[in-house]
Design a protein around this motif. Structure first.
Motif, PDB file in Angstrom:
ATOM      1  N   SER A 214      -2.507   4.162  -5.584  1.00 30.71           N
ATOM      2  CA  SER A 214      -3.965   4.291  -5.431  1.00 30.71           C
ATOM      3  C   SER A 214      -4.535   5.572  -6.037  1.00 30.71           C
ATOM      4  O   SER A 214      -5.723   5.827  -5.901  1.00 30.71           O
ATOM      5  CB  SER A 214      -4.340   4.200  -3.954  1.00 30.71           C
ATOM      6  N   LYS A 215      -3.691   6.329  -6.720  1.00 37.28           N
ATOM      7  CA  LYS A 215      -4.209   7.548  -7.338  1.00 37.28           C
ATOM      8  C   LYS A 215      -4.054   7.417  -8.860  1.00 37.28           C
ATOM      9  O   LYS A 215      -4.856   6.762  -9.494  1.00 37.28           O
ATOM     10  CB  LYS A 215      -3.502   8.744  -6.716  1.00 37.28           C
TER      11      LYS A 215
ATOM     12  N   ASP B 290       7.444  12.178  -1.114  1.00 42.92           N
ATOM     13  CA  ASP B 290       6.243  11.355  -1.320  1.00 42.92           C
ATOM     14  C   ASP B 290       5.433  12.042  -2.416  1.00 42.92           C
ATOM     15  O   ASP B 290       4.875  13.119  -2.204  1.00 42.92           O
ATOM     16  CB  ASP B 290       5.450  11.283  -0.009  1.00 42.92           C
TER      17      ASP B 290
ATOM     18  N   ASP C 193       6.002  15.690   1.507  1.00 49.26           N
ATOM     19  CA  ASP C 193       5.091  15.483   0.384  1.00 49.26           C
ATOM     20  C   ASP C 193       5.577  16.364  -0.777  1.00 49.26           C
ATOM     21  O   ASP C 193       6.096  17.469  -0.527  1.00 49.26           O
ATOM     22  CB  ASP C 193       3.670  15.950   0.732  1.00 49.26           C
TER      23      ASP C 193
ATOM     24  N   HIS D 240       1.827  13.874   5.030  1.00 50.23           N
ATOM     25  CA  HIS D 240       0.740  12.884   5.130  1.00 50.23           C
ATOM     26  C   HIS D 240       0.911  12.001   6.375  1.00 50.23           C
ATOM     27  O   HIS D 240       2.022  11.750   6.833  1.00 50.23           O
ATOM     28  CB  HIS D 240       0.742  11.999   3.870  1.00 50.23           C
TER      29      HIS D 240
ATOM     30  N   SER E 165      -1.127  16.635   0.603  1.00 45.75           N
ATOM     31  CA  SER E 165      -2.389  15.936   0.356  1.00 45.75           C
ATOM     32  C   SER E 165      -3.599  16.713   0.862  1.00 45.75           C
ATOM     33  O   SER E 165      -4.694  16.555   0.335  1.00 45.75           O
ATOM     34  CB  SER E 165      -2.357  14.541   0.975  1.00 45.75           C
TER      35      SER E 165
ATOM     36  N   ALA F  57       2.654  11.090  -4.000  1.00 44.45           N
ATOM     37  CA  ALA F  57       1.311  10.511  -4.185  1.00 44.45           C
ATOM     38  C   ALA F  57       0.407  11.388  -5.054  1.00 44.45           C
ATOM     39  O   ALA F  57      -0.302  10.888  -5.923  1.00 44.45           O
ATOM     40  CB  ALA F  57       0.660  10.281  -2.824  1.00 44.45           C
ATOM     41  N   HIS F  58       0.421  12.703  -4.786  1.00 42.64           N
ATOM     42  CA  HIS F  58      -0.500  13.602  -5.499  1.00 42.64           C
ATOM     43  C   HIS F  58       0.190  14.376  -6.627  1.00 42.64           C
ATOM     44  O   HIS F  58      -0.381  15.322  -7.164  1.00 42.64           O
ATOM     45  CB  HIS F  58      -1.149  14.579  -4.519  1.00 42.64           C
TER      46      HIS F  58
ATOM     47  N   GLY G 115      -1.230  -0.257  -3.785  1.00 41.08           N
ATOM     48  CA  GLY G 115       0.173  -0.625  -3.660  1.00 41.08           C
ATOM     49  C   GLY G 115       0.990   0.649  -3.636  1.00 41.08           C
ATOM     50  O   GLY G 115       0.436   1.745  -3.517  1.00 41.08           O
TER      51      GLY G 115
ATOM     52  N   THR H 135       2.248   6.176  -4.088  1.00 41.09           N
ATOM     53  CA  THR H 135       1.214   5.136  -4.008  1.00 41.09           C
ATOM     54  C   THR H 135       0.722   4.750  -5.409  1.00 41.09           C
ATOM     55  O   THR H 135       0.887   5.507  -6.360  1.00 41.09           O
ATOM     56  CB  THR H 135       0.020   5.646  -3.184  1.00 41.09           C
TER      57      THR H 135
ATOM     58  N   SER I 154       0.858   8.957   6.781  1.00 43.01           N
ATOM     59  CA  SER I 154       1.716   7.773   6.633  1.00 43.01           C
ATOM     60  C   SER I 154       3.174   8.120   6.941  1.00 43.01           C
ATOM     61  O   SER I 154       3.923   7.286   7.460  1.00 43.01           O
ATOM     62  CB  SER I 154       1.600   7.201   5.215  1.00 43.01           C
TER      63      SER I 154
ATOM     64  N   THR J 201       0.866  -1.186   0.000  1.00 43.18           N
ATOM     65  CA  THR J 201       0.000   0.000   0.000  1.00 43.18           C
ATOM     66  C   THR J 201       0.898   1.230   0.000  1.00 43.18           C
ATOM     67  O   THR J 201       2.105   1.134   0.290  1.00 43.18           O
ATOM     68  CB  THR J 201      -0.916   0.100   1.258  1.00 43.18           C
ATOM     69  N   GLY J 202       0.285   2.374  -0.268  1.00 43.94           N
ATOM     70  CA  GLY J 202       1.051   3.621  -0.209  1.00 43.94           C
ATOM     71  C   GLY J 202       1.457   3.926   1.222  1.00 43.94           C
ATOM     72  O   GLY J 202       2.575   4.369   1.495  1.00 43.94           O
ATOM     73  N   TYR J 203       0.550   3.669   2.147  1.00 41.84           N
ATOM     74  CA  TYR J 203       0.813   3.925   3.572  1.00 41.84           C
ATOM     75  C   TYR J 203       2.041   3.130   4.022  1.00 41.84           C
ATOM     76  O   TYR J 203       2.941   3.634   4.674  1.00 41.84           O
ATOM     77  CB  TYR J 203      -0.427   3.499   4.359  1.00 41.84           C
TER      78      TYR J 203
END
Ligand code: PMP
Length: 411
Positions: free
Chosen positions: A259-260, A226, A197, A150, A201, A228-229, A266, A257, A152, A124-126
């Motif tokens: 998930s985006k 990170d 980040d 974030h 987020s 993610a976004h 993952g 992550t 995480s 996961t991303g976390y």
């Protein structure tokens, strides 16, 4: 079995002291009583620009499905084919029975796409934050972490402190000047890292990487991002924050992550061979947790292929985000400056919940962030744009914001 001699107690079911807090009233109960509860809403369809919620179709403006790939036929087909070939789970960690050729193929492609030597997947991303940060630090070393990172990363830092006695310094949000002040006060010969980040987020702020990098370079401290976004959202072809600023070679480690943008579940980290290999052999989050499922891995791989082949999706996402942001600003909403796919509107808490309800009644779903996730008294209506929103979707959202904003006296 030997009997333990304990005095006789009543035959009633016990109320365990440790669980008493679970039955106490919370702030969530207060909010629920107002009849507005924007969380844990059930969705009955694929997460596209419109979703089935509460028995009706609602425009989705709260998803991180940035390129809209979770329902893409190529991505779905890849997941189905992976299940047919490998089954539904690896039932083991990468170290033991959980390494598939599919994992290695995705790692290779991600490393190449991000211009780095090596890549490692997590489940996961976390978990990726924990898996990357904690093994890299030890006793007497320092993690400098943005206050708005974030959750995480916050929990990864706490893990590093608990397990390794690493020192954690939280610096002012997106403030290279504060980072400088804090590093200057630390022992010169203690090893340090900065973790942040790339796109924050909560409110979608973009990291001030050029200035942060100047400080980091002066003190010889690596920056871990990170993304993610940011991955699939900004930078050349969606390569993220470092690419956006032309600083790819200067950032040794980026993690992200699935998930985006990658329409799966993952995460991954990219960097130099030595660091990634070290993480691979020292990361409890990797070694003691089952690897990403075949379907998750295959769908992330398919989404990455689409991102590589269709960079115009990133351009469309950016166009959509600018279109909505500019129009909300034109209408007079309090929208902080930004250039990412997260477009926040700042209001007070009571107003935020009402605004959410008014929008939802008109078939628009947005995310609401309230304290403690936001500063006391403020509420963020967090609009997340996707490449799959069409202009008529955005126009409806803008018209509705105008109507509701005027109705409520916000604009
Ligand atoms: N990092 C950031 C910046 C995030 O926003 C998120 C998810 N919202 C994560 C990590 C965790 O990713 P995942 O939900 O895929 O576990």
């Amino acid at each position: 079995m030997q009997q333990i001699p304990l005095p006789k107690i009543a035959d009633t079911l016990p109320v365990f002291d440790i669980f008493k807090k679970c039955s106490q009233r919370t702030k969530s109960d207060d909010v629920k009583e107002t009849g507005i509860w924007p969380y844990f809403k059930t969705i009955y369809s694929c997460e596209g620009p419109e979703v089935n919620m509460d028995g009706r179709m609602v425009l989705m403006l709260g998803s991180n499905n940035y390129l809209g790939l979770t329902g893409h036929p190529y991505v779905k087909e890849a997941a189905i084919r992976a299940i047919e070939k490998y089954g539904t789970s690896c039932s083991g960690s990468r170290l033991l029975t959980g390494t598939l050729d599919l994992h290695e193929e995705l790692e290779e492609k991600l490393a190449r796409f991000m211009g780095k030597e090596s890549c490692l997947l997590f489940s996961t991303g976390y978990q990726t934050s924990q898996g990357v940060i904690q093994p890299l630090v030890s006793r007497g070393e320092y993690i400098l972490s943005d206050r708005d990172n974030h959750a995480s990363i916050v929990s990864a830092n706490l893990m590093a402190r608990g397990l390794m006695d690493t020192n954690i310094i939280r610096y002012k949000h997106n403030s290279p000047a504060d980072v400088e002040k804090r590093i200057a006060a630390l022992p010169e010969n203690a090893a340090k890292l900065i973790v942040t980040d790339g796109v924050f987020s909560g409110d979608g702020t973009l990291l001030d990487l050029p200035n942060l990098y100047e400080v980091a370079k002066y003190y010889n401290v690596p920056i871990l991002i990170d993304d993610a976004h940011a991955f699939g959202v900004i930078g050349d072809g969606g390569r993220g924050t470092a690419s956006h600023f032309g600083l790819e070679d200067e950032i040794p480690i980026t993690f992200c992550t699935f998930s985006k943008t990658l329409a799966s579940i993952g995460g991954f980290v990219v960097g130099n061979k030595a660091e990634i290999n070290f993480i691979k052999h020292h990361s409890p989050a990797l070694i003691f947790s089952a690897s990403p499922s075949p379907a998750s891995t295959a769908s992330a791989l398919a989404a990455l292929e689409i991102l590589i082949e269709q960079p115009e999706l990133v351009t469309k996402l950016q166009f959509n985000a600018n279109y909505l942001r500019n129009n909300l600003i034109r209408l007079g909403f309090n929208v902080p400056e930004g250039n990412t796919a997260i477009i926040p509107i700042v209001v007070d808490v009571e107003m935020g919940l009402k605004l959410w309800k008014e929008l939802f009644q008109r078939n628009i779903y947005v995310n609401v962030f309230m304290p403690p996730a936001t500063p006391v008294g403020t509420c963020l209506i967090r609009n997340s744009v996707m490449a799959s929103h069409e202009i008529n979707n955005l126009d409806y959202i803008i018209e509705t914001y105008e109507l509701v904003g005027k109705l409520m006296g916000i604009i």
